[in-house]
Design a protein around this motif. Structure first.
Motif, mmCIF file in Angstrom:
data_model
loop_
_atom_site.group_PDB
_atom_site.id
_atom_site.type_symbol
_atom_site.label_atom_id
_atom_site.label_comp_id
_atom_site.label_asym_id
_atom_site.label_seq_id
_atom_site.Cartn_x
_atom_site.Cartn_y
_atom_site.Cartn_z
ATOM 1 N N LEU A 1 0.865 -1.178 0.000
ATOM 2 C CA LEU A 1 0.000 0.000 0.000
ATOM 3 C C LEU A 1 0.899 1.224 0.000
ATOM 4 O O LEU A 1 1.873 1.271 0.755
ATOM 5 N N TRP A 2 0.594 2.198 -0.868
ATOM 6 C CA TRP A 2 1.428 3.406 -0.907
ATOM 7 C C TRP A 2 0.627 4.579 -1.476
ATOM 8 O O TRP A 2 -0.381 4.393 -2.152
ATOM 9 N N GLY B 1 -4.326 6.559 -3.105
ATOM 10 C CA GLY B 1 -3.264 5.569 -2.979
ATOM 11 C C GLY B 1 -3.386 4.424 -3.963
ATOM 12 O O GLY B 1 -4.274 4.394 -4.814
ATOM 13 N N THR B 2 -2.471 3.481 -3.815
ATOM 14 C CA THR B 2 -2.445 2.262 -4.614
ATOM 15 C C THR B 2 -2.258 1.086 -3.667
ATOM 16 O O THR B 2 -1.476 1.169 -2.722
ATOM 17 N N LEU C 1 -1.607 -3.219 -3.568
ATOM 18 C CA LEU C 1 -1.218 -4.431 -4.288
ATOM 19 C C LEU C 1 -1.941 -5.608 -3.661
ATOM 20 O O LEU C 1 -1.826 -5.850 -2.458
ATOM 21 N N LYS D 1 -2.043 -7.881 -8.797
ATOM 22 C CA LYS D 1 -2.525 -6.672 -9.456
ATOM 23 C C LYS D 1 -2.586 -5.504 -8.471
ATOM 24 O O LYS D 1 -2.732 -5.705 -7.268
ATOM 25 N N THR D 2 -2.471 -4.298 -9.026
ATOM 26 C CA THR D 2 -2.593 -3.097 -8.210
ATOM 27 C C THR D 2 -3.915 -2.404 -8.536
ATOM 28 O O THR D 2 -4.420 -2.492 -9.665
ATOM 29 N N TYR D 3 -4.442 -1.731 -7.524
ATOM 30 C CA TYR D 3 -5.723 -1.049 -7.637
ATOM 31 C C TYR D 3 -5.624 0.328 -6.986
ATOM 32 O O TYR D 3 -4.831 0.523 -6.059
ATOM 33 N N LYS D 4 -6.459 1.259 -7.449
ATOM 34 C CA LYS D 4 -6.580 2.536 -6.760
ATOM 35 C C LYS D 4 -7.096 2.233 -5.363
ATOM 36 O O LYS D 4 -7.910 1.325 -5.175
ATOM 37 N N SER D 5 -6.606 3.006 -4.389
ATOM 38 C CA SER D 5 -6.948 2.688 -3.009
ATOM 39 C C SER D 5 -7.386 3.917 -2.227
ATOM 40 O O SER D 5 -6.955 5.041 -2.502
ATOM 41 N N GLY E 1 -9.754 -1.368 -2.378
ATOM 42 C CA GLY E 1 -9.107 -1.425 -3.676
ATOM 43 C C GLY E 1 -10.183 -1.263 -4.729
ATOM 44 O O GLY E 1 -11.210 -1.952 -4.682
ATOM 45 N N CYS F 1 -15.477 -1.248 -5.894
ATOM 46 C CA CYS F 1 -14.467 -1.326 -4.836
ATOM 47 C C CYS F 1 -14.723 -2.548 -3.959
ATOM 48 O O CYS F 1 -15.864 -2.902 -3.696
#
Length: 150
Positions: A94-95, A107-108, A110, A116-120, A135, A141
């Motif tokens: 998470l970042w 954020g993003t 994982l 996969k990465t998702y908007k967070s 995510g 979401c």
């Protein structure tokens, strides 16, 4: 005389209650997600990871895996690029979260299960004892609630 004493105590209580409520709201707003959290498997509900949420560059919020509870030496077989087949321990998941009122947005995250990465986005719940991390793919979401370890 006794009625006056009780009336004075009641009046003091009426004055104190709004102050206490304001203090509790201020505490909730100032609470920070920084610390250790336990995550849970979305299918089984069993504990999955211990993660460290910390303040990163620019005051953003990030998280990395401290411990994998399901397998001590787990690797991210589903991850792509440099993270492929790397140990999950110490892996950022998470970042980029920035405080936005009572929430953290932008954020993003994982998802280790599929790489996969998702908007967070995220928010603290239950007086800072829980951290709801979302995510999102478009407007859809999925939410996961982490519990504070310390």
């Amino acid at each position: 005389m006794r009625n006056k004493s009780m009336l004075a105590k009641f009046a003091a209580l009426l004055i104190a209650l709004p102050l206490l409520a304001t203090s509790a709201a201020a505490f909730q707003q100032s609470a920070s997600p920084v610390g250790r959290w336990k995550t849970y498997d979305e299918d089984t509900g069993k504990p999955r990871l211990i993660v460290d949420v910390y303040e990163a560059k620019g005051g953003t919020i990030a998280a990395k895996v401290v411990e994998t509870l399901f397998a001590p030496n787990a690797v991210c077989t589903e991850c792509n690029g440099a993270a492929k087949n790397k140990p999950m321990k110490d892996m950022p998941i998470l970042w980029g979260l920035k405080r936005d009122g009572d929430e953290y947005t932008g954020g993003t995250v994982l998802k280790l299960a599929n790489g996969k990465t998702y908007k967070s986005k995220a928010k603290l719940l239950d007086g800072g004892k829980k951290f709801e991390v979302s995510g999102c793919l478009g407007f859809i979401c999925k939410h996961q609630t982490w519990t504070r370890e310390n």
